[in-house]
Design a protein around this motif. Structure first.
Motif, PDB file in Angstrom:
ATOM      1  N   ASP A  19      49.116  77.917  23.983  1.00  0.00           N
ATOM      2  CA  ASP A  19      48.026  78.043  23.019  1.00  0.00           C
ATOM      3  C   ASP A  19      47.337  76.697  22.782  1.00  0.00           C
ATOM      4  O   ASP A  19      46.113  76.639  22.606  1.00  0.00           O
ATOM      5  N   TYR A  20      48.120  75.630  22.799  1.00  0.00           N
ATOM      6  CA  TYR A  20      47.548  74.298  22.608  1.00  0.00           C
ATOM      7  C   TYR A  20      46.580  73.965  23.750  1.00  0.00           C
ATOM      8  O   TYR A  20      45.489  73.430  23.520  1.00  0.00           O
ATOM      9  N   ILE A  21      46.974  74.282  24.981  1.00  0.00           N
ATOM     10  CA  ILE A  21      46.117  74.007  26.139  1.00  0.00           C
ATOM     11  C   ILE A  21      44.791  74.744  25.999  1.00  0.00           C
ATOM     12  O   ILE A  21      43.713  74.188  26.239  1.00  0.00           O
ATOM     13  N   ILE A  22      44.871  76.013  25.590  1.00  0.00           N
ATOM     14  CA  ILE A  22      43.653  76.817  25.455  1.00  0.00           C
ATOM     15  C   ILE A  22      42.776  76.304  24.316  1.00  0.00           C
ATOM     16  O   ILE A  22      41.572  76.107  24.477  1.00  0.00           O
ATOM     17  N   SER A  23      43.396  76.080  23.144  1.00  0.00           N
ATOM     18  CA  SER A  23      42.614  75.662  21.971  1.00  0.00           C
ATOM     19  C   SER A  23      42.021  74.272  22.129  1.00  0.00           C
ATOM     20  O   SER A  23      40.990  73.954  21.532  1.00  0.00           O
ATOM     21  N   SER A  24      42.643  73.442  22.957  1.00  0.00           N
ATOM     22  CA  SER A  24      42.126  72.086  23.184  1.00  0.00           C
ATOM     23  C   SER A  24      40.966  72.076  24.172  1.00  0.00           C
ATOM     24  O   SER A  24      40.328  71.038  24.364  1.00  0.00           O
ATOM     25  N   GLY A  25      40.728  73.211  24.821  1.00  0.00           N
ATOM     26  CA  GLY A  25      39.622  73.287  25.775  1.00  0.00           C
ATOM     27  C   GLY A  25      39.884  72.557  27.079  1.00  0.00           C
ATOM     28  O   GLY A  25      38.943  72.219  27.809  1.00  0.00           O
ATOM     29  N   LEU A  26      41.156  72.320  27.392  1.00  0.00           N
ATOM     30  CA  LEU A  26      41.480  71.620  28.637  1.00  0.00           C
ATOM     31  C   LEU A  26      41.159  72.507  29.828  1.00  0.00           C
ATOM     32  O   LEU A  26      41.500  73.681  29.855  1.00  0.00           O
ATOM     33  N   LYS A  27      40.507  71.912  30.818  1.00  0.00           N
ATOM     34  CA  LYS A  27      40.095  72.639  32.022  1.00  0.00           C
ATOM     35  C   LYS A  27      41.040  72.315  33.179  1.00  0.00           C
ATOM     36  O   LYS A  27      41.706  71.276  33.174  1.00  0.00           O
ATOM     37  N   PRO A  28      41.076  73.196  34.201  1.00  0.00           N
ATOM     38  CA  PRO A  28      41.888  72.897  35.383  1.00  0.00           C
ATOM     39  C   PRO A  28      41.561  71.524  35.949  1.00  0.00           C
ATOM     40  O   PRO A  28      40.406  71.163  36.110  1.00  0.00           O
ATOM     41  N   GLY A  29      42.614  70.744  36.214  1.00  0.00           N
ATOM     42  CA  GLY A  29      42.443  69.398  36.742  1.00  0.00           C
ATOM     43  C   GLY A  29      42.472  68.324  35.675  1.00  0.00           C
ATOM     44  O   GLY A  29      42.628  67.142  35.987  1.00  0.00           O
ATOM     45  N   GLU A  30      42.347  68.711  34.387  1.00  0.00           N
ATOM     46  CA  GLU A  30      42.384  67.736  33.306  1.00  0.00           C
ATOM     47  C   GLU A  30      43.834  67.457  32.900  1.00  0.00           C
ATOM     48  O   GLU A  30      44.695  68.327  32.979  1.00  0.00           O
ATOM     49  N   ARG A  31      44.064  66.239  32.451  1.00  0.00           N
ATOM     50  CA  ARG A  31      45.414  65.802  32.127  1.00  0.00           C
ATOM     51  C   ARG A  31      45.770  66.094  30.677  1.00  0.00           C
ATOM     52  O   ARG A  31      44.957  65.890  29.773  1.00  0.00           O
ATOM     53  N   LEU A  32      46.998  66.539  30.451  1.00  0.00           N
ATOM     54  CA  LEU A  32      47.500  66.745  29.097  1.00  0.00           C
ATOM     55  C   LEU A  32      47.840  65.400  28.469  1.00  0.00           C
ATOM     56  O   LEU A  32      48.086  64.418  29.178  1.00  0.00           O
ATOM     57  N   PRO A  33      47.889  65.338  27.131  1.00  0.00           N
ATOM     58  CA  PRO A  33      48.327  64.104  26.476  1.00  0.00           C
ATOM     59  C   PRO A  33      49.753  63.745  26.891  1.00  0.00           C
ATOM     60  O   PRO A  33      50.499  64.579  27.412  1.00  0.00           O
ATOM     61  N   ALA A  34      50.127  62.498  26.647  1.00  0.00           N
ATOM     62  CA  ALA A  34      51.483  62.047  26.960  1.00  0.00           C
ATOM     63  C   ALA A  34      52.505  62.840  26.152  1.00  0.00           C
ATOM     64  O   ALA A  34      52.186  63.420  25.105  1.00  0.00           O
ATOM     65  N   GLU A  35      53.754  62.867  26.625  1.00  0.00           N
ATOM     66  CA  GLU A  35      54.799  63.651  25.959  1.00  0.00           C
ATOM     67  C   GLU A  35      54.957  63.252  24.491  1.00  0.00           C
ATOM     68  O   GLU A  35      55.160  64.113  23.638  1.00  0.00           O
ATOM     69  N   ARG A  36      54.876  61.962  24.193  1.00  0.00           N
ATOM     70  CA  ARG A  36      55.052  61.525  22.811  1.00  0.00           C
ATOM     71  C   ARG A  36      53.990  62.150  21.904  1.00  0.00           C
ATOM     72  O   ARG A  36      54.285  62.594  20.795  1.00  0.00           O
ATOM     73  N   ALA A  37      52.756  62.191  22.406  1.00  0.00           N
ATOM     74  CA  ALA A  37      51.677  62.783  21.612  1.00  0.00           C
ATOM     75  C   ALA A  37      51.863  64.291  21.473  1.00  0.00           C
ATOM     76  O   ALA A  37      51.602  64.868  20.414  1.00  0.00           O
ATOM     77  N   LEU A  38      52.323  64.939  22.529  1.00  0.00           N
ATOM     78  CA  LEU A  38      52.519  66.388  22.477  1.00  0.00           C
ATOM     79  C   LEU A  38      53.650  66.774  21.530  1.00  0.00           C
ATOM     80  O   LEU A  38      53.556  67.772  20.815  1.00  0.00           O
ATOM     81  N   THR A  39      54.724  65.999  21.521  1.00  0.00           N
ATOM     82  CA  THR A  39      55.818  66.321  20.607  1.00  0.00           C
ATOM     83  C   THR A  39      55.350  66.235  19.158  1.00  0.00           C
ATOM     84  O   THR A  39      55.727  67.059  18.323  1.00  0.00           O
ATOM     85  N   ALA A  40      54.514  65.235  18.864  1.00  0.00           N
ATOM     86  CA  ALA A  40      53.988  65.098  17.502  1.00  0.00           C
ATOM     87  C   ALA A  40      53.014  66.225  17.180  1.00  0.00           C
ATOM     88  O   ALA A  40      53.032  66.790  16.078  1.00  0.00           O
ATOM     89  N   GLU A  41      52.159  66.573  18.138  1.00  0.00           N
ATOM     90  CA  GLU A  41      51.152  67.613  17.919  1.00  0.00           C
ATOM     91  C   GLU A  41      51.796  68.979  17.695  1.00  0.00           C
ATOM     92  O   GLU A  41      51.363  69.755  16.841  1.00  0.00           O
ATOM     93  N   LEU A  42      52.843  69.274  18.470  1.00  0.00           N
ATOM     94  CA  LEU A  42      53.462  70.600  18.415  1.00  0.00           C
ATOM     95  C   LEU A  42      54.652  70.655  17.460  1.00  0.00           C
ATOM     96  O   LEU A  42      55.139  71.744  17.153  1.00  0.00           O
ATOM     97  N   GLY A  43      55.133  69.491  17.030  1.00  0.00           N
ATOM     98  CA  GLY A  43      56.280  69.471  16.132  1.00  0.00           C
ATOM     99  C   GLY A  43      57.572  69.890  16.795  1.00  0.00           C
ATOM    100  O   GLY A  43      58.384  70.616  16.218  1.00  0.00           O
ATOM    101  N   VAL A  44      57.763  69.447  18.050  1.00  0.00           N
ATOM    102  CA  VAL A  44      58.973  69.796  18.801  1.00  0.00           C
ATOM    103  C   VAL A  44      59.686  68.529  19.250  1.00  0.00           C
ATOM    104  O   VAL A  44      59.113  67.445  19.252  1.00  0.00           O
TER     105      VAL A  44
END
Length: 231
Positions: A19-44
């Motif tokens: 859901d985060y990938i979709i809501s962020s508007g990330l397109k095929p070929g685009e890079r996700l944030p670093a793991e540290r940022a994702l853990t904070a964003e998702l609370g995991v």
């Protein structure tokens, strides 16, 4: 009962990341944030995040390159749009034509893999081979076989070639193969594909592009002969 990450199940963590990938508007070929940022964003926790990333990589939604990051292969919305054409194409292709397409494309990808493969991908290829040999059912073997061929495409270190492979694989899954007759519950220890996969990885490891091309071509011709008796 919620776990410490706020998710009831590991599946919910996967859903949250998707859901985060979709809501962020990330397109095929685009890079996700670093793991540290994702853990904070998702609370995991990082461990939970990595399990979710593994799940999305297996389903083909993301792909990862050591040292470069995690990239979107296709969002759920993109997959809905993309599958219309490959599924329709798959319905029009015979299994024989599908194998001819693989013979035209995958050996060239293996050639690029021999030039560009990282040590990490080679290690993963070898680990996948071991899992194939240890498979206790044909279904488990075929799952690992799918992983192996995609890892070869990842080893090419070429996003366009990886995308071509993913599209080819989507069409392959849509082709009506019919029931494949099995005479055992699992591959025999001398199943031909075991040695063929090892030859492919050996050529990639030795940085032998021509050898990798030929090893993949030989493997796919062998698969075709087992299926159709000819290629």
């Amino acid at each position: 009962m919620l776990n410490r990450d706020g998710f009831q199940t590991a599946g919910e963590a996967v859903t949250g990341l998707r859901d985060y990938i979709i809501s962020s508007g990330l397109k095929p070929g685009e890079r996700l944030p670093a793991e540290r940022a994702l853990t904070a964003e998702l609370g995991v926790t990082r461990n939970t995040l990595r399990k979710a990333l593994d799940a999305l990589e297996r389903e083909g939604t993301i792909w990862r390159h050591v040292g470069k990051g995690t990239f979107v292969a296709a969002t759920a919305d993109d997959l809905d749009k993309m599958t219309q054409s490959p599924v329709e194409l798959g319905r029009q292709l015979t299994p024989f034509r599908m194998m001819r397409a693989r013979l035209a494309i995958e050996p060239a990808i293996a050639r690029e893999a021999a030039i560009n493969a990282s040590g990490d991908v080679i290690a993963r290829l070898n680990a996948t081979i071991q899992r194939m040999r240890a498979a206790t059912s044909w279904k488990q073997y075929e799952t690992e076989d799918d992983v192996f061929h995609r890892e070869v495409a990842e080893a090419s270190d070429n996003l366009l070639l990886l995308s071509v492979f993913d599209q080819l694989n989507m069409v392959r899954r849509a082709v009506a193969w019919g029931a494949v007759e099995r005479h055992s519950t699992r591959p025999s220890v001398d199943h031909g594909s075991f040695g063929e996969h090892e030859e492919i990885v050996l050529s990639i490891t030795n940085r032998d592009p021509a050898g990798a091309h030929e090893a993949m071509r030989k493997h796919l011709r062998s698969v075709a002969e087992r299926l159709f008796g000819e290629v």
